[in-house]
Each structure stands twice: as structure tokens, then as C-alpha cells.
Write a protein that holds these residues in place. Sequence first.
Motif, mmCIF file in Angstrom:
data_model
loop_
_atom_site.group_PDB
_atom_site.id
_atom_site.type_symbol
_atom_site.label_atom_id
_atom_site.label_comp_id
_atom_site.label_asym_id
_atom_site.label_seq_id
_atom_site.Cartn_x
_atom_site.Cartn_y
_atom_site.Cartn_z
ATOM 1 N N ALA A 75 11.982 7.559 3.908
ATOM 2 C CA ALA A 75 10.601 7.138 3.684
ATOM 3 C C ALA A 75 10.206 6.078 4.710
ATOM 4 O O ALA A 75 11.020 5.248 5.122
ATOM 5 N N GLY A 76 8.960 6.103 5.142
ATOM 6 C CA GLY A 76 8.438 5.070 6.038
ATOM 7 C C GLY A 76 8.946 5.186 7.457
ATOM 8 O O GLY A 76 9.282 6.273 7.957
ATOM 9 N N ASN A 77 9.033 4.045 8.135
ATOM 10 C CA ASN A 77 9.449 3.966 9.533
ATOM 11 C C ASN A 77 10.976 4.081 9.599
ATOM 12 O O ASN A 77 11.696 3.192 9.136
ATOM 13 N N ILE A 78 11.484 5.164 10.186
ATOM 14 C CA ILE A 78 12.925 5.412 10.200
ATOM 15 C C ILE A 78 13.542 5.138 11.569
ATOM 16 O O ILE A 78 14.601 5.678 11.900
ATOM 17 N N ASP A 79 12.909 4.277 12.361
ATOM 18 C CA ASP A 79 13.522 3.860 13.621
ATOM 19 C C ASP A 79 14.775 3.045 13.296
ATOM 20 O O ASP A 79 14.750 2.154 12.448
ATOM 21 N N ASP A 80 15.874 3.338 13.979
ATOM 22 C CA ASP A 80 17.144 2.693 13.655
ATOM 23 C C ASP A 80 17.597 1.696 14.713
ATOM 24 O O ASP A 80 18.768 1.334 14.762
ATOM 25 N N HIS A 81 16.682 1.232 15.560
ATOM 26 C CA HIS A 81 17.030 0.208 16.558
ATOM 27 C C HIS A 81 16.077 -0.975 16.404
ATOM 28 O O HIS A 81 14.936 -0.930 16.861
ATOM 29 N N PHE A 82 16.553 -2.029 15.771
ATOM 30 C CA PHE A 82 15.711 -3.207 15.545
ATOM 31 C C PHE A 82 16.597 -4.389 15.169
ATOM 32 O O PHE A 82 17.745 -4.236 14.754
ATOM 33 N N ARG A 83 16.052 -5.554 15.301
ATOM 34 C CA ARG A 83 16.646 -6.803 14.834
ATOM 35 C C ARG A 83 15.538 -7.850 14.799
ATOM 36 O O ARG A 83 14.678 -7.878 15.676
ATOM 37 N N ILE A 84 15.555 -8.700 13.814
ATOM 38 C CA ILE A 84 14.504 -9.695 13.665
ATOM 39 C C ILE A 84 15.075 -10.924 12.977
ATOM 40 O O ILE A 84 15.862 -10.815 12.030
ATOM 41 N N GLY A 85 14.706 -12.085 13.485
ATOM 42 C CA GLY A 85 15.122 -13.342 12.882
ATOM 43 C C GLY A 85 14.041 -13.869 11.949
ATOM 44 O O GLY A 85 12.851 -13.751 12.230
ATOM 45 N N VAL A 86 14.464 -14.453 10.834
ATOM 46 C CA VAL A 86 13.551 -15.000 9.836
ATOM 47 C C VAL A 86 13.959 -16.438 9.547
ATOM 48 O O VAL A 86 15.121 -16.696 9.192
ATOM 49 N N ALA A 87 13.019 -17.363 9.721
ATOM 50 C CA ALA A 87 13.250 -18.768 9.392
ATOM 51 C C ALA A 87 12.432 -19.116 8.157
ATOM 52 O O ALA A 87 11.253 -18.751 8.058
ATOM 53 N N ILE A 88 13.049 -19.807 7.223
ATOM 54 C CA ILE A 88 12.388 -20.155 5.960
ATOM 55 C C ILE A 88 12.522 -21.653 5.752
ATOM 56 O O ILE A 88 13.632 -22.196 5.785
ATOM 57 N N LEU A 89 11.375 -22.294 5.537
ATOM 58 C CA LEU A 89 11.404 -23.740 5.348
ATOM 59 C C LEU A 89 10.111 -24.223 4.709
ATOM 60 O O LEU A 89 9.020 -23.900 5.191
ATOM 61 N N GLN A 90 10.246 -24.960 3.610
ATOM 62 C CA GLN A 90 9.123 -25.658 2.990
ATOM 63 C C GLN A 90 7.889 -24.777 2.811
ATOM 64 O O GLN A 90 6.853 -24.980 3.428
ATOM 65 N N LYS A 91 8.033 -23.765 1.987
ATOM 66 C CA LYS A 91 6.925 -22.908 1.594
ATOM 67 C C LYS A 91 6.295 -22.150 2.758
ATOM 68 O O LYS A 91 5.103 -21.848 2.750
ATOM 69 N N SER A 92 7.076 -21.862 3.749
ATOM 70 C CA SER A 92 6.562 -21.100 4.890
ATOM 71 C C SER A 92 7.690 -20.242 5.452
ATOM 72 O O SER A 92 8.868 -20.550 5.281
ATOM 73 N N ARG A 128 8.771 -17.812 8.990
ATOM 74 C CA ARG A 128 8.493 -17.472 10.379
ATOM 75 C C ARG A 128 9.248 -16.203 10.736
ATOM 76 O O ARG A 128 10.475 -16.169 10.725
ATOM 77 N N LEU A 129 8.527 -15.147 11.030
ATOM 78 C CA LEU A 129 9.111 -13.901 11.488
ATOM 79 C C LEU A 129 9.245 -13.930 13.008
ATOM 80 O O LEU A 129 8.507 -14.627 13.696
ATOM 81 N N TYR A 130 10.159 -13.148 13.536
ATOM 82 C CA TYR A 130 10.469 -13.134 14.971
ATOM 83 C C TYR A 130 10.924 -14.518 15.450
ATOM 84 O O TYR A 130 10.629 -14.929 16.578
ATOM 85 N N ALA A 131 11.610 -15.240 14.602
ATOM 86 C CA ALA A 131 12.154 -16.533 15.021
ATOM 87 C C ALA A 131 13.326 -16.303 15.970
ATOM 88 O O ALA A 131 14.033 -15.292 15.857
ATOM 89 N N PRO A 132 13.557 -17.195 16.933
ATOM 90 C CA PRO A 132 14.768 -17.067 17.763
ATOM 91 C C PRO A 132 15.997 -17.065 16.870
ATOM 92 O O PRO A 132 16.029 -17.734 15.839
ATOM 93 N N PHE A 133 16.992 -16.315 17.253
ATOM 94 C CA PHE A 133 18.172 -16.192 16.401
ATOM 95 C C PHE A 133 18.790 -17.550 16.087
ATOM 96 O O PHE A 133 19.266 -17.781 14.965
#
Length: 771
Positions: free
Chosen positions: A433-450, A452-457
Motif C-alpha cells: 500500500a502507498g509509496n513502495i520505494d525502498d531507498h530512503f533514510r530520514i533523520g528526526v529530531a524531537i525536542l520541547q513540543k516540536s 524536525r524532519l530531515y534533520a542531520p543524522f
Amino acid sequence: MGKRRGGREALRGLSKKQRKHLRDFGEQHPSCDRVLLLLLLHSCFPFQSENSDKSSAESDSETEVEQVSVYHKLLATLKTSPESESEEEDESESEEDEESEPEMDSEGSEEMGEAGGGEEDKNDVPDQEEGSTATDTAEQTLGQEEADGADTSCDPSHGVIEEFTDVKHESEFSLETNFMEEESGDCNADKRDSNSSQALSEDPFKQHMDKELEEKEVEKMSVLPKTSSQSKWPRLGQLTFSSTLEKCKPLKADKEVDVKQLYLHKPLETTWPKVNKEFLSSVNKPSDPFFTPLQRELFCIMNTYRDLFYPERNALTNGEEIRRAYCLHALNHVLKANARVLSNNAKRRDQKPGADSDDYRDQGLTRPKVLIIVPFRECALRIVHIFISLLEVNENKKIDVSNKKRFKGEFGFDPEEKPPNLKRPEDYEAVFAGNIDDHFRIGVAILQKSMRLYAPFYSSDIIIASPLGMRTIIGAEGEKKRDFDFLSSIEMLIIDQADIYLMQNWEHVLHLMKHINLLPLDSHGVDFSRVRMLNLSNWSKYYRQTLLFSALQHPQINSVFNKHCFNYIGQVAVCNVPLSGSISHVVVQLPHVFRRLEAENLSSVIDTRFQFFINKVLPEYRDAIMSHTLIYVPSYFDYVRLRNYFKKEQLNFTHICEYTKKAGVCRARRFFLKGEKQFLLFTERFHFYKRYTIKGIRNLIFYELPTYSHFYSEICNMMKATDNEADATWTCTVLYSKYDAQKLAAVVGINRTAQMLQSKKNVHLFVTGEN
């Protein structure tokens, strides 16, 4: 084309003298070199370099405009220098020079790509990196990954993002320069924990991370075998608890869960029932408004920080339940870890000079704590949506998610792109189901009710990636540009839908496991006074919790769990045996002949099976009477070996594999249906990705038992598409050895498997739909 357009855009802003300087010296004049200006500004204003991350940041069109700082005022004065003002009238002449100087244009574009954060270069990287070409692409894209930590397969519509345009987010998401907000629930939770010694001693997170191993204990884990014990839980079934350090004591399943006993971070206590509401309405009693029976038992094990292997994940039934459970556990871990760092920041700020700072060791050698491996972009999309829902206390308090628009564009899926006439089984629709592309990586930063997607690793708390996405950045030994330092301090590894990686490339998973929790090659600006001793001692792997979810039991998946998981607390594996196999779902009436082959050891099975097939099985089917024979081959390497042998013997055959083009598939299916080709070699991976119905089958040979047990009944049921005249000649032959016990049990059931392994004779079964 992206580079040339970007270069021309950059050259339009250069004056005639600047253009001449670029042509003569091969570089821009220092007055218009943005990177040099930023370096000069950082040297003049050291406070800016402390608040901004070394890696370049991703800008978001949805974020607010920053307030003008002294830093930007100085930059503005350099942009509006008298020289540039006097030469604005020459811009029209400069545009004419662009067409006549293509070589300079390309050079200029390369410089602007390096100075501008490099997203333009990422847009030119093809998105079809597979197999051997994947490592080559890593060399080209790794430099940009280190710079901005973004996914390499960006949408080409994105323009050039200049360096340090996201300074606001860099400062907000930096753990070192932030402090706990006094009015936030996080702070209250931390104060509550600090005031209660009982909470400090009972919180599983604190118990796990504060445990200090001794060298003797580490030596025991590497030398002594594990002790195990069995236990049966109402929903999970038979569990095996194993440990090395102490005698393993099995847990008891809680019938009801008190949310306070789970020690969830403050916001999650409120948001979890809302996020999990769709699974609770029909199955749960009002007295347990938090978990389904499956989630309750899984989370009970997860929350003890033991390793977990659950091989009964089903995309149709319990897949989303499991995903929500491990997302809750991962986010709970990250919020607690970050809250401890932010709280210690405030304590260090208020402490007297010269005081001992050894009490504030609360970090790893790098920031990423959680690594989630999933097969497709759609899975990553759902995980991020769950994180957002868990952080939003109510509709009035929306969390700030940076780069959300870009994330939806790259990981989303347009339903109109799906062919309208595509009809596949329900399990296929659920998996793909959905987007079945199998080549990806993404960093997520979480801090104080916010968030950030695409954060540097190196500025991320959570990394979500596919095995191929990790393989292209880790690289191979001998490559100049490769990076795996960000995996050094992973505290939680979640591998979801592990069975799908058997159909992709299992070597990528093994490559990842070999490079996780290794000592980093560079310091990456870490404050060693804050690094935990377990990380400095290179004992991170003994504290890492691994959660492994699969749809089936498989030797390679079992091997990863047994050989690459070293959690000092221990492991829990679900070990239920199937009472009835998938053979009971065969609706056509035909005889099943299971032919046993004898192999000396596991390494010799492949050659033994091939010799057994060509010497004893194939001669029985070479007669013209045994036409319309489909040979089901799970392994691609076995398929290639058989194909070469059939060509050598000049047998009348055709073949279909996952790499066969659509025209070749149609041609092979037509030849086989009409009887023009006697044999059809058919790979399991093709069936996994396509699920075509092969018509005309009269004789079926399983060269090896299928990886997915339900594939057995699906292939057998294809015979009902054949003319009724051939019903009497239908046959089904299966090759197996004693090393195929797990696969055999999934097909015929545990009772028949025990009998077949003991008898050492061929077994003839005549199975109807209800047998």
C-alpha cells in the motif's frame, strides 16, 4: 540539467568583474563567496557557531521568517556594497555571456552547489539505485548527507537551499544549548521523578541505562552460553526467555495495565488512548482503555528493555497494532533521554565553578538513539504520523513540524497512480500500500513540543530508513566516502517486517548489523564530560534493545536475533508451532508427494538438492506426457543454476524471474499455456512482487519449500484455472530435507512434520480443502 539551471541562476547575480574573476581564477571573488563570508562571520561572532549545528540545515517553506539579527545585518551590508550597486546596469550584458561560456557555466554551478548546501546535487541523483550500483551512488551522495542529513532522492522541483538558512531550528533542536521549560509537563515529570526515590528505582528506562556493568560480567556474556526458560502467555503464546548474566526468570502477563506503572513520559499518558482508539473500541473492555491484548503483552516486554522477536506479524490483522506499540515505546525512550539531558543542562548552568561534573553523564558518543528499519516509504510516513499524533496533546496545541510539506511530497502517494485494473490478494494490497520505494533514510529530531524532519543524522534522535538506504551511506570497506559513526550510540533498534528483506536483499541487513554500535572514527564535537562510561568503554551493544518483527520464522532472521543481539538483560522470543499448515487451504484435489533428500550438513544442502532433482525427479517429467510442468524455485541462485542446466541439456522450457521484462513475462505465460514450452521455471520473488496467475499448470514441482507458507496453497490453487479435462493428471511434488523443518511445519503442520522427519521415506498426501 539541474546543475546548469542552478549555475545560471547563480551567475545572474554576479557582476562583470566578478564573472571575469571567476573565469580567470576558477573561483568566485571573496566578496561574493558565501561560504567564506560565513566563516569570517563565525570567527567574528563565536556565539553563532555555538548555537548552529556544523551540518547545514534544511529550510521549510512553512516556517516563520526569522527576526533580523546582527549576523544577518552584517551579511546584508556585504551584499549591497558600492561596487555591486554600480554594476547592476551590466546584468543584461552578463546574461548574454552565459550562452557563450558553457564550460564556465558548469564550473560555476558546481561551486554554487557546494556553497549552497548541496540539495541541487541530490536532486540529480537517480532514484533507482539497486544492487551493485548502490555503493557507487554512496560515494557521490555521502558528502551531501554529511552536510544536511537529508534523503538523497529529493524531488527535483526543490530549489537550491542556501547554507544556514535554518539557524532558528538548529538552535531550537540543539540539546547542548537548550534547557527544560519550567511550564512544560516534561519538567514537572522530571521534578516528580527527582523527588521520588521509588520512581527513580522502578522506572525501567532509568534501571536499564543507569546499570553499570563490570568487566567480569561483559566477559561472561561473550563466553558463557545463555540459559533459557519457557512461559506461556494468553495472547502471545509460547515464549522463550534467555539470558547470560543471571538465571532467567520468565515474566508474567498482566491482565490489566495501569498506565502509571508504565512510567510513560507526561504527554504520552494523555495522547496514547486517543492515538490507539481505533483498535480499542471493539476488542477492549472499559476497564482497560489503553492497549489491545496483543499490545499489552508486547509493550509489557518492550518496557523491560529486553530484546524481542515476534514472528507472527500480519499486515492484514495486527500490523498496525504492533507499529503503534513500538512507536510509543521508541518515543517514550527518546523523550526521557532528552529530558534528562535538558534537566542536567540547567543543573550544570547553576552549579558552582570547579564542582564535579561527573554526575551529568547522560549522552552517547553521537546523538541518534533509535534506529527504525522499515521496507517502504509508506511505512516511514505512518511512523512519523504516529509520532506527531503522540506529541499533540489536543487540537489546540499543535506541535511545530519543520519540513512537513516536503516530507509529504516525497513519502506520500497519489492513489490515482495505481492501475485501476490491478486485482491482487488482500495480503498483497496490505503490504504494498502507498509509496513502495525502498531507498530512503530520514533523520528526526524531537525536542520541547516540536519535531524536525530531515534533520542531520548527527542532530537526530530517531533515524528511519530502509536497508538499502542504510547500505548506500554505510558503504563498503575501501570506499573513501562512507559513514557509520552515527550508529555508534544506538540504544534501540527496531526492525519491522523483517521477512520482506528476504525478498529484497538480506545482505543489507547483515551489513547494517556489522556496523552498529562501533566506536566512531571522529569525535563529531561531542562533550566527553557528558558521555556515559558504557559508551566510552565500547559496551553500547550490551545496552541496545532490539525489537524484531516478522511474518514468519526463518533461519536467517533467527540468526540475526541470536548472533547480533547482546542485551545484558536478556531476550524474549515467541515460539509458537503451527498446528495446521497452509496445505489445508488448497481447494483443488490433487496428490501431494513430499520427497525427502539426505544431506550431510547444512552447507551441502544446495548441491545435494540440485543433484537429487536432476538425477531422480527431472527424468520422471521429461516425457512429453508430463507437459505443462511449473517448477517453483525460491532462491534466485538456484534458479540461475537450473536455467543454465536446462539450456545445456536443450530442454523445451521458458522462465520467469523478478528481472524479466513485462513482454518476456507475457510471452512465457502464453507459451506455457499453449503447451509450446514443456517446463516453466518460476521464482518466488517474482510471485512476491507480482502475484500473477499462471494458467495451464498440470504438474507442479516445488524445488524447495516456499518462504511464505501461504504461497504453497496459492500456487496449488492456480491449477483450478486449467481446463477440467486435465484434472486426472494433476501432480504436485515437493523436495525437502531435515533442515527445512520450520518451513515444512508451516505447510503441513507440526504433527505431520514430526512423522515425516522420523520416517525418512517419501510421503504421499491427498489433501482436499478441509483436510
